[in-house]
Scaffold this active site. Sequence first.
Site, PDB file in Angstrom:
ATOM      1  N   SER A   1       1.297  -1.332   0.425  1.00 28.97           N
ATOM      2  CA  SER A   1       0.214  -0.181  -0.379  1.00 28.97           C
ATOM      3  C   SER A   1       0.728   1.389   0.317  1.00 28.97           C
ATOM      4  O   SER A   1       0.434   2.201   0.007  1.00 28.97           O
ATOM      5  CB  SER A   1      -0.679  -0.009   1.279  1.00 28.97           C
ATOM      6  OG  SER A   1       0.329  -0.178   2.273  1.00 28.97           O
TER       7      SER A   1
ATOM      8  N   HIS B   1      -5.161  -3.723  -3.105  1.00 29.85           N
ATOM      9  CA  HIS B   1      -4.377  -2.517  -4.471  1.00 29.85           C
ATOM     10  C   HIS B   1      -4.225  -3.597  -5.947  1.00 29.85           C
ATOM     11  O   HIS B   1      -3.522  -2.815  -6.355  1.00 29.85           O
ATOM     12  CB  HIS B   1      -3.166  -1.702  -3.713  1.00 29.85           C
ATOM     13  CG  HIS B   1      -2.683  -0.938  -2.366  1.00 29.85           C
ATOM     14  ND1 HIS B   1      -3.659   0.189  -2.896  1.00 29.85           N
ATOM     15  CD2 HIS B   1      -3.144  -1.032  -1.655  1.00 29.85           C
ATOM     16  CE1 HIS B   1      -3.762   0.749  -1.380  1.00 29.85           C
ATOM     17  NE2 HIS B   1      -3.081   0.539  -0.582  1.00 29.85           N
TER      18      HIS B   1
ATOM     19  N   LYS C   1     -11.616   0.952  -2.515  1.00 28.50           N
ATOM     20  CA  LYS C   1     -10.616   1.041  -2.996  1.00 28.50           C
ATOM     21  C   LYS C   1     -11.202   0.722  -4.788  1.00 28.50           C
ATOM     22  O   LYS C   1     -11.647   1.660  -5.275  1.00 28.50           O
ATOM     23  CB  LYS C   1      -9.306   0.689  -2.996  1.00 28.50           C
ATOM     24  CG  LYS C   1      -9.070   1.258  -1.565  1.00 28.50           C
ATOM     25  CD  LYS C   1      -7.486   0.579  -1.010  1.00 28.50           C
ATOM     26  CE  LYS C   1      -7.495   1.361   0.046  1.00 28.50           C
ATOM     27  NZ  LYS C   1      -6.416   0.562   1.396  1.00 28.50           N
TER      28      LYS C   1
END
Length: 408
Positions: free
Chosen positions: A191, A219, A250
Amino acid sequence: MNSLDAALLPELDTLRQQGLARALLRVDSPQGPHITIDGQSLLSFASNDYLGLAQHPALIAAAIDAATRFGTGAGASRLLGGSLPPHDELETALASFKRTEAALTFGSGYATALGTLGALLGPHDIVLLDKRAHACLVDAARLCGATLRVFKHNRLDSLDRLLQWADTRRQRPHGAPRSPRVLVVTESVFSMDGDVAPLRDLVALKERHDAWLLLDEAHATGLYGPRRAGLADALQLADRVDIHMGTLGKALGAAGGFICGSRALVAMLVHRARSFIFSTAPAPPAAAAAAAGIRLLQSPEGQSRCARLWDNIGQVRHRLTALGWPLPDSPGAIVPLVVGAEDDATALAASLRQHGVFVPAVRYPAVARGAARLRLTVSAAHKPEDLARLEAALAQVPPPPRPPASHA
Ligand SMILES: *Cc1c(COP(=O)(O)O)cnc(C)c1O
């Protein structure tokens, strides 16, 4: 002054002196490539909404529809109040997306980590954690009470040594209900550094030692693989990862966290994951938006957005390298501009902001002391002119620090 404030104010002062003061910015626009702070329009590289889905009409429509049909809040934990259709539909979509038997959603990725490790591990067990794993994985590993050992970042030799040590402790202790479990915990894309785990060899290594693997793809989901399902799927390793973890907040453009895995795993989490059991179910609009995000990711539009993201990543790397910034070898949407000193990082962020560009400074404890950086995240929503503006702004602020003298 009351005694609480009298205790806290000197501590806040110390943080300020260490260059670690923080304040929340008020953003008066939606989160996207262009934001408004204090009346100033800024080009932003701060969001993890990698594909721009949080503003997508399909996700917004799904959220509105769910709010209309099921309301804004779920009202209770699912063990008390039951599941709503948006929860079931989201979990069906997640399991099929990640090609697992089952899935379970939580209120956040952070809560997912705490609940999952706590459900599976106890004081007799062992957790082996990458040095740069996200704070929620660190906290989860500590809270579950297992013996915690940290391996060097992305170093399989370091992990192998710890697995060998763990092998010597696999015997069931006298009077214990079962033999110790060994869980390896890491991320596929990290991250803060944006680099990638050596997943193929890592999976082979944990299999040799008969350990389990929890892979946090916070991610990577949305960015890798033919269906954007993550790095494990891209490398055709998905069925060898025991516990898939991710966030819906995200690239998926919504909110919440999830685990994908076997039916037995999900059943155990429903029985034992305290952050699932003792927490109100995700809000129906958020769950419906996340399910719409998963559908969109796998569509031709998801494919073209992902292609645009990778094109933008290539362009940003090209421009930053030309300006002398050293970048990680593995290209990714997270681009760390490592400055070093905490104050230098905040000063650089402030000068960029004066040039209309918002890139957040990241300092201890998100990264090690003295490893402060600007954390630049690229999105598919950035336009070519946005990338040119980033380059122009970076050319006008202090250049990257000189690399330390090499001892080669
Ligand atoms: C953001 C993040 C989380 C937490 O997810 P939230 O849904 O934001 O709580 C977990 N792991 C990693 C690696 C992250 O970057």
